[in-house]
Design a protein around this motif. Structure first.
Motif, PDB file in Angstrom:
ATOM      1  N   ASP A  89      -2.459   0.250   1.599  1.00 57.53           N
ATOM      2  CA  ASP A  89      -2.071   1.529   2.175  1.00 57.53           C
ATOM      3  C   ASP A  89      -1.537   2.472   1.101  1.00 57.53           C
ATOM      4  O   ASP A  89      -0.635   2.131   0.329  1.00 57.53           O
ATOM      5  CB  ASP A  89      -1.004   1.296   3.242  1.00 57.53           C
ATOM      6  N   ALA A  91       0.249   5.280   1.344  1.00 56.12           N
ATOM      7  CA  ALA A  91       1.645   5.693   1.504  1.00 56.12           C
ATOM      8  C   ALA A  91       2.582   4.586   1.034  1.00 56.12           C
ATOM      9  O   ALA A  91       3.620   4.858   0.408  1.00 56.12           O
ATOM     10  CB  ALA A  91       1.917   6.052   2.958  1.00 56.12           C
ATOM     11  N   TRP A  92       2.238   3.349   1.334  1.00 54.31           N
ATOM     12  CA  TRP A  92       3.040   2.212   0.875  1.00 54.31           C
ATOM     13  C   TRP A  92       3.044   2.143  -0.651  1.00 54.31           C
ATOM     14  O   TRP A  92       4.107   1.975  -1.272  1.00 54.31           O
ATOM     15  CB  TRP A  92       2.505   0.911   1.460  1.00 54.31           C
ATOM     16  N   GLU A  94       2.534   4.558  -2.819  1.00 51.45           N
ATOM     17  CA  GLU A  94       3.304   5.650  -3.404  1.00 51.45           C
ATOM     18  C   GLU A  94       4.804   5.413  -3.244  1.00 51.45           C
ATOM     19  O   GLU A  94       5.585   5.685  -4.160  1.00 51.45           O
ATOM     20  CB  GLU A  94       2.904   6.993  -2.795  1.00 51.45           C
ATOM     21  N   SER A  95       5.211   4.897  -2.114  1.00 50.00           N
ATOM     22  CA  SER A  95       6.633   4.596  -1.909  1.00 50.00           C
ATOM     23  C   SER A  95       7.120   3.563  -2.920  1.00 50.00           C
ATOM     24  O   SER A  95       8.198   3.715  -3.516  1.00 50.00           O
ATOM     25  CB  SER A  95       6.854   4.094  -0.481  1.00 50.00           C
ATOM     26  N   GLU A  96       6.315   2.528  -3.137  1.00 50.32           N
ATOM     27  CA  GLU A  96       6.724   1.475  -4.079  1.00 50.32           C
ATOM     28  C   GLU A  96       6.671   1.958  -5.529  1.00 50.32           C
ATOM     29  O   GLU A  96       7.489   1.544  -6.359  1.00 50.32           O
ATOM     30  CB  GLU A  96       5.849   0.239  -3.906  1.00 50.32           C
ATOM     31  N   ARG A  98       7.266   5.092  -6.418  1.00 48.75           N
ATOM     32  CA  ARG A  98       8.409   5.991  -6.546  1.00 48.75           C
ATOM     33  C   ARG A  98       9.704   5.199  -6.745  1.00 48.75           C
ATOM     34  O   ARG A  98      10.586   5.614  -7.504  1.00 48.75           O
ATOM     35  CB  ARG A  98       8.513   6.872  -5.300  1.00 48.75           C
ATOM     36  N   ARG A  99       9.806   4.058  -6.089  1.00 53.23           N
ATOM     37  CA  ARG A  99      11.004   3.231  -6.185  1.00 53.23           C
ATOM     38  C   ARG A  99      10.984   2.312  -7.400  1.00 53.23           C
ATOM     39  O   ARG A  99      11.971   1.636  -7.679  1.00 53.23           O
ATOM     40  CB  ARG A  99      11.151   2.399  -4.911  1.00 53.23           C
ATOM     41  N   ARG A 101       9.187  -0.366  -7.776  1.00 52.81           N
ATOM     42  CA  ARG A 101       9.014  -1.773  -7.405  1.00 52.81           C
ATOM     43  C   ARG A 101       7.635  -2.300  -7.779  1.00 52.81           C
ATOM     44  O   ARG A 101       7.472  -3.510  -7.954  1.00 52.81           O
ATOM     45  CB  ARG A 101       9.284  -1.947  -5.911  1.00 52.81           C
ATOM     46  N   TYR A 132       1.755   8.928 -11.347  1.00 49.97           N
ATOM     47  CA  TYR A 132       2.951   8.144 -11.682  1.00 49.97           C
ATOM     48  C   TYR A 132       2.865   7.509 -13.064  1.00 49.97           C
ATOM     49  O   TYR A 132       3.768   6.775 -13.463  1.00 49.97           O
ATOM     50  CB  TYR A 132       3.194   7.090 -10.597  1.00 49.97           C
TER      51      TYR A 132
END
Length: 301
Positions: A89, A91-92, A94-96, A98-99, A101, A132
């Motif tokens: 996914d 969105a998943w 990109e979230s990871e 950004r964090r 992880r 990123y």
């Protein structure tokens, strides 16, 4: 034993979904510790691998999602990212990213899915890597061949298309994202008559794009030592010794390290570059991390 100093491994694999992260992680860490591997690039197969592998062993892995995961029919080749039909996914991811992880994308497995790296479904992933500024690992060449275990048992990969492993197909990606850092994997791997490597295309890509680095898996373990040494010599003589990185692709690290030790024309500096320095530069490790790796290596000797 190989020459003193830390080792970075750029081609590791998390356990297949359902195979048990705890035991797989313990085995991987034991293998790393036994061979001086301070850091491994780990290609994960499920969102749960972030906690199951990366969070559970801080500082030992840089992880990224494999994609697109091929259709599989039976154990042991359960489809990775099955809940999203093999495509992690966005969105998943990109979230990871950004964090912090996850820190790379790949292993890119579009050859197993039988699609081009310029397929529209791939474009958002390349864009995320560029946005990123994280590396991307890409499976190239025509292998594994039809008689290899992963393909001959019928459990895996009915859409496999070795022609999609042509590294020249990455040129359009790099034209769109010229600062993208790419690891091309399995350089030199292949055999007649149906899985010969894309040698000319590989060397041309390396000449034209200085941010493209490489590993020699699985040539460095399963192929005869003389084939591994021959390809290594070609790369060094062509001026690419500063972009060769150490990888295992799940094969035992010790025998690969011993192979490098027995190549008489490799200098200590060249070995050190392959085992650590090239990857440290490619990954842009900060001085504190580099010092910690060297301290860990010294303490283990």
């Amino acid at each position: 034993a190989h020459a003193p100093g830390p080792v970075i491994e750029v081609h590791g694999q998390a356990s297949w979904p359902g195979a048990g992260d705890a035991s797989g992680r313990a085995d991987a860490l034991a293998e790393m510790d036994a061979n001086g591997i301070v850091l491994s690039l780990l290609y994960i197969n499920d969102p749960g691998d972030v906690s199951g592998w990366l969070d559970a062993a801080p500082g030992r892995f840089i992880g990224g999602p494999a994609m697109p995961c091929p259709v599989t029919r039976a154990a042991p080749y359960y489809r990775c990212f099955a809940d999203s039909e093999g495509w992690p996914d966005l969105a998943w991811i990109e979230s990871e990213l950004r964090r912090g992880r996850i820190g790379l994308l790949g292993e890119m497995l579009y050859v197993y899915a039988g699609i081009d790296p310029n397929d529209p479904r791939m474009s958002p992933y390349w864009r995320l890597a560029a946005r990123y500024d994280v590396p991307v690992a890409v499976h190239i060449n025509r292998g594994p061949p039809p008689d290899s275990r992963i393909r001959r048992d019928g459990a895996c990969c009915p859409d496999f298309d070795g022609e999609m492993g042509n590294p020249a197909l990455l040129r359009s990606v790099l034209e769109r994202h010229p600062r993208l850092r790419i690891i091309i994997q399995h350089v030199g791997t292949g055999r007649a008559p149906d899985s010969l490597p894309f040698d000319e295309e590989t060397f041309a890509l390396l000449r034209d794009y200085p941010l493209v680095y490489l590993d020699l898996t699985i040539l460095n373990s399963i192929a005869p030592p003389e084939a591994h040494e021959r390809e290594l010599r070609r790369l060094v003589d062509a001026g690419f010794g500063g972009r060769i990185m150490f990888g295992t692709d799940g094969q035992p690290a010790g025998p690969i390290l011993r192979r490098l030790d027995t190549i008489p024309w490799l200098t200590a500096d060249q070995r050190r570059a392959i085992l650590y320095d090239n990857a440290a530069r490619f990954l842009r490790l900060d001085p504190r991390t580099d010092a910690a790796h060297r301290d860990r290596s010294s303490a283990s000797r």
